[in-house]
Write an enzyme that holds these catalytic residues in place. Structure first.
Site, PDB file in Angstrom:
ATOM      1  N   GLU A  16       0.823  -1.203   0.000  1.00 27.91           N
ATOM      2  CA  GLU A  16       0.000   0.000   0.000  1.00 27.91           C
ATOM      3  C   GLU A  16       0.864   1.263   0.000  1.00 27.91           C
ATOM      4  O   GLU A  16       0.522   2.262  -0.622  1.00 27.91           O
ATOM      5  CB  GLU A  16      -0.910   0.035   1.246  1.00 27.91           C
ATOM      6  N   LEU A  17       2.005   1.205   0.709  1.00 25.45           N
ATOM      7  CA  LEU A  17       2.836   2.407   0.810  1.00 25.45           C
ATOM      8  C   LEU A  17       3.452   2.751  -0.539  1.00 25.45           C
ATOM      9  O   LEU A  17       3.494   3.919  -0.929  1.00 25.45           O
ATOM     10  CB  LEU A  17       3.935   2.202   1.860  1.00 25.45           C
ATOM     11  N   ILE A 447      24.827  -4.725 -23.273  1.00 22.85           N
ATOM     12  CA  ILE A 447      24.952  -5.561 -22.073  1.00 22.85           C
ATOM     13  C   ILE A 447      23.926  -6.692 -22.070  1.00 22.85           C
ATOM     14  O   ILE A 447      23.994  -7.609 -21.264  1.00 22.85           O
ATOM     15  CB  ILE A 447      24.867  -4.680 -20.807  1.00 22.85           C
ATOM     16  N   GLY A 448      22.969  -6.638 -22.950  1.00 22.20           N
ATOM     17  CA  GLY A 448      22.059  -7.782 -23.078  1.00 22.20           C
ATOM     18  C   GLY A 448      20.621  -7.421 -23.347  1.00 22.20           C
ATOM     19  O   GLY A 448      20.046  -7.809 -24.346  1.00 22.20           O
ATOM     20  N   HIS A 657      29.681  -9.216 -16.698  1.00 25.13           N
ATOM     21  CA  HIS A 657      29.287  -7.811 -16.546  1.00 25.13           C
ATOM     22  C   HIS A 657      29.058  -7.509 -15.070  1.00 25.13           C
ATOM     23  O   HIS A 657      28.481  -8.312 -14.347  1.00 25.13           O
ATOM     24  CB  HIS A 657      28.011  -7.539 -17.346  1.00 25.13           C
ATOM     25  N   HIS A 710      21.046   4.801 -17.122  1.00 28.79           N
ATOM     26  CA  HIS A 710      20.018   5.063 -16.107  1.00 28.79           C
ATOM     27  C   HIS A 710      19.340   6.399 -16.313  1.00 28.79           C
ATOM     28  O   HIS A 710      18.455   6.773 -15.545  1.00 28.79           O
ATOM     29  CB  HIS A 710      20.617   4.937 -14.709  1.00 28.79           C
TER      30      HIS A 710
HETATM   31  N1  GLN Z   1      22.176  -8.736 -19.009  1.00 22.21           N
HETATM   32  C1  GLN Z   1      21.460  -7.947 -18.079  1.00 22.21           C
HETATM   33  C2  GLN Z   1      20.691  -6.864 -18.829  1.00 22.21           C
HETATM   34  O1  GLN Z   1      21.172  -6.367 -19.792  1.00 22.21           O
HETATM   35  C3  GLN Z   1      22.366  -7.309 -17.054  1.00 22.21           C
HETATM   36  C4  GLN Z   1      21.596  -6.558 -16.004  1.00 22.21           C
HETATM   37  C5  GLN Z   1      22.414  -6.019 -14.842  1.00 22.21           C
HETATM   38  O2  GLN Z   1      23.571  -5.771 -14.928  1.00 22.21           O
HETATM   39  N2  GLN Z   1      21.799  -5.806 -13.715  1.00 22.21           N
HETATM   40  O3  GLN Z   1      19.628  -6.485 -18.458  1.00 22.21           O
HETATM   41 ZN    ZN Z   2      24.529  -3.799 -15.135  1.00 28.82          ZN
END
Ligand code: GLN
Ligand code: ZN
Length: 776
Positions: A16-17, A447-448, A657, A710
């Site tokens: 709920e929070l 990275i994927g 990674h 990000h």
């Molecule tokens: N292979 C993952 C991705 O690309 C790596 C995620 C991560 O480093 N937390 O989403």
């Molecule tokens: Zn990552």
């Protein structure tokens, strides 16, 4: 024996929070609606604890965002950049608090959020207090007093909980160079005194100081400071009963100082460190009035307490100290476990037998009450029958063939050192790999994951519910993969990925396909602010039943001549992001997972995948709090990664990674992973994090993230070139890869496409400006 609790989950039974906070941030509800939800959660929690027979109930454990941030507000440690907000009459304490936690971009202001970091070795994140030289403090937020008053009104015997002054300073960060934040203690203590006096006046009898730093390796000076702090506070409010709580480990070398502190009750985490009780008994504290709070119910894991074992510890303590000097409690705040197991009603997902081995926050309180009764002279009939049930559950967990798979254990037993080493050196492997892969200098990759659009999420949800058939779902995912492959080819990326569209979460996706895992429907735990996670539960021997990623990866590879990189989550990360078994060492569980991943790696290789990435973003998280235990952890975790990754041919390239951690103190371990390529997060710190790799002379190939995924911001090509050129001063050009700093699943395609296009352009320009030697 008194029962008390150190803290209860504040997210509410149904998050709920989270929902209320997010609605408030989106201007969908008013502040008074938000406050009403929060008040209801507090009242429910207090009432529940009361009904479960907890005698001393924590107050001020509730927070909208984070208890350390609340402490910053309490003592007026508000960084100067927020000053313009404090002028705004349209805002109040709650808004300031959210602004500090999340940043504030409105009305021409652009204030960055305060930093966030992990709370000890848990997956909870706190907001790091900021300190400047000569900083002063003053009582700013009186939330702790308001909440105490509120608990009194609710008829609760409340025990205010407060982050202790030492830990508050210690967990913060200096914003000016050349001073030590601990030197602020003299300015800080008067505010704590003021708070204690106010609580006392309001009728508080007890206060719990959380000083988890007491389980870390502290210097002599730091320990001396503890004496000063608690003498000052005790002299100011001698009437208050002081409970000093540290958790997540034992007091270790700090114990003798801790025993000299003028506190009334000392809490011990006997789950992480049961030996502590013996250390106390050896200290012969027979004549001391000090009471002990035995932290006997695991606040970090979801397993049922073993009453027989706990009673042995309790009896030992009773014999040494007498009943009157003992309290019992969870080992730490219950913040780290989900709320209520009885909300798990889907038998298919969580079979009754396994559920019967488990216990969430509410059940843990019941366990405390039962243990207190059992440890007394005349336990109730109902308690005795509960004890019978507990014994039966523990017996079933010890012997169930749901858990114990002889062949899995045998396979772990049979592992040899050679299973955890590649056959040839990195230099040799690199040549062999290059023969197959024919990559240019500064190879580009990601990275994927690619953006997880609304549609993709909806398909997954519908597929799970059975609304979308397996075939339709499979077709949809394959269409996405095709689009992603085509787009990567057109853009000119060198090493492609299939995009991870089929994955909900990088651990859950694997856990769901492995034996030995179960998933709860509502087992949410706060990670930070409104973000909650639902960790998988590893209950039994882990075994792979069938290939987990081969189908989509080889489908992607079938579409292109470029190499497609297979994507796996590493054993250490799977372990560290799950609730783990408590009946065998984590190292053993980790090896079982490693073997499952090793089999997957082999299958990918056999399917013609020449590059396989094994992600280990959580490697550092599992690092023990005490220096003395770190080496052993790093040894077994590195070994598990190597078991997972070493079964391949020389020509198969292993990537790993890692992100969002300080690499410095674990560099030797990272190098020991012996991955052919490591991609790391570095861009937010302008490549500062890379220093660790340079200083250490990291021997293998490295892909320092060239832009921060990000943020939705699209970086310019020149920025990325500059970042890489910065690193070329230290790293040979033929060892550098070009990639973003993490997966792109949280981004949209609108920003991903231009960002990766510039990244490829940057690599092309670098190849011209800095010709390397690989292909000559
Ligand atoms: N292979 C993952 C991705 O690309 C790596 C995620 C991560 O480093 N937390 O989403
Ligand atoms: Zn990552």
């Amino acid at each position: 024996m008194r029962t008390h609790n150190l803290g209860y989950p504040r997210i509410g039974n149904h998050r709920e929070l989270k929902k209320a906070c997010e609605s408030y941030w989106a201007n969908k509800i008013t502040q008074s609606e938000l406050l009403a939800t929060a008040k209801q959660i507090r009242l429910n929690n207090w009432q529940l604890q009361n009904e479960e027979g907890i005698e001393l109930i924590p107050v001020n454990d509730f927070t909208f965002y984070d208890h350390v941030l609340d402490t910053s507000l309490m003592v007026g440690a508000i960084p100067p950049r927020y000053a313009p907000l404090l002028q705004k009459t349209s805002l109040n304490e709650i808004d300031w608090m959210f602004a500090m936690a999340r940043g504030y971009q409105k009305d021409g202001l652009d204030l960055t959020a305060m930093e966030m970091t992990k709370w000890f070795d848990t997956n909870y994140h706190y907001i790091v207090p900021e300190f400047t030289a000569g900083q002063t403090f003053s009582l700013f937020s009186e939330k702790i007093i308001r909440h105490f008053e509120e608990s009194k009104e609710a008829g609760i015997n409340g025990k205010p909980v407060i982050v202790g002054p030492f830990s508050f300073l210690y967990l913060g960060k200096e914003k000016d160079k050349g001073f030590n934040r601990l030197s602020l203690i003299d300015q800080l203590l008067p505010v704590y005194v003021q708070v204690l006096e106010k609580l006392r006046t309001a009728g508080a009898e007890f206060i719990q100081f959380d000083e988890p730093c007491l389980t870390l390796d502290l210097t002599h000076e730091e320990l001396q400071l503890f004496k000063k702090v608690y003498h000052t506070l005790k002299i100011a409010t001698p009437q208050l009963h002081f409970i000093l709580a540290a958790y997540f480990d034992g007091y270790g070398k700090n114990l003798s100082t801790v025993l000299e502190l003028p506190v009334d009750t000392l809490h011990l985490d006997l789950v992480k460190c049961p030996e502590q009780l013996d250390h106390l008994i050896e200290n012969r504290l027979n004549d001391s009035p000090l009471r002990f709070s035995l932290g006997i119910v695991d606040g970090r894991n979801i397993w049922k307490n073993d009453f027989e074992q706990s009673l042995q510890l309790i009896k030992k303590a009773q014999k040494a100290f007498g009943n009157d000097r003992l309290w019992i409690a969870p080992s730490c705040s219950l913040l780290h476990v989900p709320c209520d197991l009885s909300l798990e009603t889907n038998e298919e997902a969580l079979p009754a037998t396994i559920k019967n081995w488990m216990s969430f926050a509410k059940q843990k309180l019941q366990e405390l009450s039962l243990l207190a009764d059992l440890a007394g002279d005349r336990p109730k009939q109902a308690t005795l029958s509960a004890y019978g049930n507990n014994k039966a559950a523990i017996y079933s967990k010890q012997h169930s063939d749901l858990i114990h798979q002889t062949h899995v254990k045998a396979r772990v037993q049979a592992l040899q050192a050679s299973d955890a080493t590649r056959n040839q050196s990195f230099e040799y492997r690199k040549q062999q790999q290059q023969l197959v892969l024919q990559l240019p200098d500064f190879p580009t990759t990601t990275i994927g994951s690619f953006p997880q659009t609304k549609e993709i999420r909806a398909w997954r949800a519908q597929h799970k519910k059975g609304v979308l058939s397996d075939t339709t779902y499979d077709t949809l995912i394959k269409e996405e993969i095709t689009k992603a492959i085509r787009w990567q080819e057109e853009t000119g990326i060198d090493v492609l990925v299939h995009g991870e569209f089929e994955r909900n979460d990088m651990v859950e996706y694997f856990g769901e396909q492995l034996n030995g895992f179960v998933f709860t429907a509502n087992g949410w735990v706060q990670s930070y602010g409104s973000r909650c996670v639902k960790p998988p539960v590893i209950f039994g021997d882990v075994q792979r039943v069938a290939p987990m990623t081969v189908a989509y990866t080889s489908y992607a590879q079938s579409l292109t001549q470029q190499p497609v990189k297979g994507m796996l989550t590493g054993p250490v990360t799977i372990l560290n992001w799950s609730f783990v078994r408590n009946d065998q060492p984590r190292a053993v569980t980790c090896l079982q997972i490693a073997l499952a991943i090793r089999d997957e790696v082999k299958d990918l290789e056999n399917a013609g995948i020449n590059i396989i990435q094994i992600d280990e973003p959580a490697l550092r998280e599992g690092l023990p709090l005490k220096q003395s235990e770190r080496e052993s952890y790093l040894n077994w975790s590195v070994n598990a990664f190597k078991v997972a990754s070493s079964g391949v041919k020389d020509a198969t390239q292993i990537h790993t990674h890692m992100c969002y951690c300080e690499f410095n103190d674990i560099m030797p371990a990272i190098a020991a992973l012996d991955a052919d390529v490591i991609t790391i997060e570095t861009s937010r710190s302008q490549m500062e994090l890379l220093d660790a790799f340079v200083e250490f002379k990291y021997p293998n190939d490295i892909g320092p993230g060239v832009y921060d995924i990000h943020s939705p911001r699209v970086p310019a090509k020149e920025e990325m070139i500059q970042l890489i050129e910065k690193t070329l001063a230290f790293l040979p050009a033929d060892r550098v890869w070009i990639n973003p700093d993490c997966g792109l699943k949280t981004r949209g395609w609108e920003e991903t496409k231009p960002a990766l296009t510039s990244m490829v352009d940057a690599a092309r320009e670098l190849r011209i400006k800095h010709p390397a030697t690989v292909n000559q």
